[in-house]
Each structure stands twice: as C-alpha cells, then as structure tokens.
Enzyme design. Structure first.
Site, PDB file in Angstrom:
ATOM      1  N   GLY A 186       9.340  -4.840  97.654  1.00  0.00           N
ATOM      2  CA  GLY A 186       9.571  -2.985  98.022  1.00  0.00           C
ATOM      3  C   GLY A 186      10.964  -2.545  98.292  1.00  0.00           C
ATOM      4  O   GLY A 186      11.940  -3.546  99.360  1.00  0.00           O
TER       5      GLY A 186
ATOM      6  N   GLN B 251      15.793   3.922 102.610  1.00  0.00           N
ATOM      7  CA  GLN B 251      16.510   2.095 103.534  1.00  0.00           C
ATOM      8  C   GLN B 251      18.058   2.224 101.999  1.00  0.00           C
ATOM      9  O   GLN B 251      19.098   1.802 102.414  1.00  0.00           O
ATOM     10  CB  GLN B 251      16.233   0.908 102.166  1.00  0.00           C
ATOM     11  CG  GLN B 251      14.521   0.641 103.305  1.00  0.00           C
ATOM     12  CD  GLN B 251      13.739  -0.571 102.815  1.00  0.00           C
ATOM     13  OE1 GLN B 251      12.937  -0.418 101.730  1.00  0.00           O
ATOM     14  NE2 GLN B 251      14.316  -1.737 103.332  1.00  0.00           N
TER      15      GLN B 251
ATOM     16  N   CYS C 285      11.666  -7.739 105.473  1.00  0.00           N
ATOM     17  CA  CYS C 285      12.157  -6.215 105.061  1.00  0.00           C
ATOM     18  C   CYS C 285      13.762  -6.582 104.519  1.00  0.00           C
ATOM     19  O   CYS C 285      14.212  -6.550 105.568  1.00  0.00           O
ATOM     20  CB  CYS C 285      12.313  -5.659 106.324  1.00  0.00           C
ATOM     21  SG  CYS C 285      12.416  -3.268 105.912  1.00  0.00           S
ATOM     22  N   LEU C 286      14.150  -5.754 103.496  1.00  0.00           N
ATOM     23  CA  LEU C 286      15.629  -5.717 103.031  1.00  0.00           C
ATOM     24  C   LEU C 286      16.513  -5.180 103.899  1.00  0.00           C
ATOM     25  O   LEU C 286      17.881  -5.471 103.815  1.00  0.00           O
ATOM     26  CB  LEU C 286      15.164  -5.441 101.916  1.00  0.00           C
ATOM     27  CG  LEU C 286      14.824  -6.110 100.547  1.00  0.00           C
ATOM     28  CD1 LEU C 286      15.019  -5.084  99.339  1.00  0.00           C
ATOM     29  CD2 LEU C 286      15.075  -7.776 100.613  1.00  0.00           C
TER      30      LEU C 286
ATOM     31  N   HIS D  69       4.123  -0.624 104.074  1.00  0.00           N
ATOM     32  CA  HIS D  69       5.229  -0.818 104.928  1.00  0.00           C
ATOM     33  C   HIS D  69       6.299   0.039 104.627  1.00  0.00           C
ATOM     34  O   HIS D  69       7.765   0.413 105.542  1.00  0.00           O
ATOM     35  CB  HIS D  69       5.616  -2.062 105.281  1.00  0.00           C
ATOM     36  CG  HIS D  69       6.948  -2.657 105.299  1.00  0.00           C
ATOM     37  ND1 HIS D  69       7.439  -3.895 105.933  1.00  0.00           N
ATOM     38  CD2 HIS D  69       8.680  -2.208 104.523  1.00  0.00           C
ATOM     39  CE1 HIS D  69       8.513  -4.262 105.934  1.00  0.00           C
ATOM     40  NE2 HIS D  69       9.312  -3.003 104.845  1.00  0.00           N
ATOM     41  N   GLU D  70       6.317   0.597 103.145  1.00  0.00           N
ATOM     42  CA  GLU D  70       7.611   1.082 102.799  1.00  0.00           C
ATOM     43  C   GLU D  70       7.324   2.511 102.878  1.00  0.00           C
ATOM     44  O   GLU D  70       8.063   3.202 103.551  1.00  0.00           O
ATOM     45  CB  GLU D  70       7.089   1.075 101.085  1.00  0.00           C
ATOM     46  CG  GLU D  70       6.905  -0.526 100.474  1.00  0.00           C
ATOM     47  CD  GLU D  70       8.528  -1.324 101.000  1.00  0.00           C
ATOM     48  OE1 GLU D  70       9.775  -0.169 100.965  1.00  0.00           O
ATOM     49  OE2 GLU D  70       8.689  -2.331 100.945  1.00  0.00           O
TER      50      GLU D  70
ATOM     51  N   HIS E  17       8.527   3.124 106.720  1.00  0.00           N
ATOM     52  CA  HIS E  17      10.165   3.766 106.047  1.00  0.00           C
ATOM     53  C   HIS E  17      10.280   5.482 105.910  1.00  0.00           C
ATOM     54  O   HIS E  17      11.600   5.870 106.672  1.00  0.00           O
ATOM     55  CB  HIS E  17      10.652   3.303 104.744  1.00  0.00           C
ATOM     56  CG  HIS E  17      11.173   1.371 105.025  1.00  0.00           C
ATOM     57  ND1 HIS E  17      11.809   1.303 106.070  1.00  0.00           N
ATOM     58  CD2 HIS E  17      10.876   0.404 104.560  1.00  0.00           C
ATOM     59  CE1 HIS E  17      12.183  -0.387 105.900  1.00  0.00           C
ATOM     60  NE2 HIS E  17      11.595  -0.717 105.107  1.00  0.00           N
TER      61      HIS E  17
HETATM   62 NI    NI Z   1      11.223  -2.426 104.440  1.00  0.00          NI
END
Ligand code: NI
Length: 166
Positions: free
Chosen positions: A46, A51, A91-92, A133-134, A137
C-alpha cells in the site's frame, strides 16, 4: 511512468493533512500509476500520496500475491467499522520496522476510482488493515504513533542515523 521518492519518518511532511481531490484529471491518473509502480518496486502492499509528498487524498493498494489486483482509491472514506484485529504493521516510510497495531477488522469504504466513478467496498482483515493504515497517512498519521513513545523514539533515532550514513 516514473518512480517516486518515498518520504521517511520522521520527515515532518508526512504530518501534512491531505486535501480532497476535486477532479480526477489525467494528472491524478498518472500519479496513481506512478504510485503503483513505486509501491510494487519497493516492494509494498500500500502507498498513500502523502508518502510521495503529494498532499491529496489518494491511496493505492495491492494485497494479492501475484501483484495483479491494483486498487486505487480517491477520497476514500470509512462509512462503517466493526470488530478489532491486531497485527504487525510495517510501512515504506518506516523501513525495516514492524510493530503490532490494533485496527477495525471489518470496514465499509466509499471512494472514487481512477476514472472518477464512485464505488463502495467491504474489506476485512489484511485489506481492512491496509486501507486504515493508508487512510491514516492522508491524515498525517503513522503506525508508529500507536506504539510506545520509547519504541517510537528508538526507531526515530535509528532511521535518522541511517539517513546520515547514506
Ligand atoms: Ni505506511
């Protein structure tokens, strides 16, 4: 298509609250494609526009094993939620760290697709976790906000150190 740079915690730009997208323009469609490519390559399941330093309400997800079921959600909104589920999240933007986070186990979400058409989905377990989660963000929140302060500060320190070494 283009690969996009992913912001990393504790970059303060990750704290920006994203704005709703008024028109799904070719530029937005291109952004979604670029985000998908960036997410697949990372690899991740995701990615939120926040991000990649674009503060508009757009997320992309693909939880399939074959990485052939991209889900693009523009202006996503949770309209129903129930149950709870805890799992290790990564998370990236927080590379290399996984910590348990509690989420709703079942949600109902509305959004626009890449063509600007509204749709509604029911999501459970991994997909539900990923969407929540997304969505966080887009509101400037990260999963590390839900863990202990001590752990968060340790991760912060280590990521800053790593950044200096690069
Ligand atoms: Ni994330």
């Amino acid at each position: 298509m283009a690969l996009l740079d992913i912001l990393e915690f504790p970059d303060s730009r990750l704290r920006t609250v994203a704005k709703p997208i008024k028109n799904v323009t070719p530029k937005i469609r291109q952004l979604a494609d670029d985000m998908l490519q960036t997410m697949y390559l990372a690899p991740g399941i995701g990615l939120a526009a926040s991000q990649v330093n674009v503060h508009q309400r757009l997320i992309v997800i693909d939880i399939s094993e074959e990485k052939n079921q991209p889900l693009v959600m523009i202006n996503p909104q949770i309209i129903q939620q129930e149950g709870s589920i805890e799992s290790d999240e990564g998370c990236l933007s927080v590379p290399g760290y996984y910590e348990p986070v509690s989420r709703y186990s079942s949600i109902r979400v509305t959004a626009l697709d890449q063509n600007g058409n509204p749709f509604e989905i029911e999501a459970e377990e991994l997909l539900a976790i990923c969407i929540q989660h997304e969505l966080d963000h887009l509101d400037g929140k990260l999963f590390v906000d839900f863990i202990s302060k001590t752990k968060r500060q340790l991760i912060r320190k280590k990521l800053l150190k790593r950044k200096k070494q690069n």
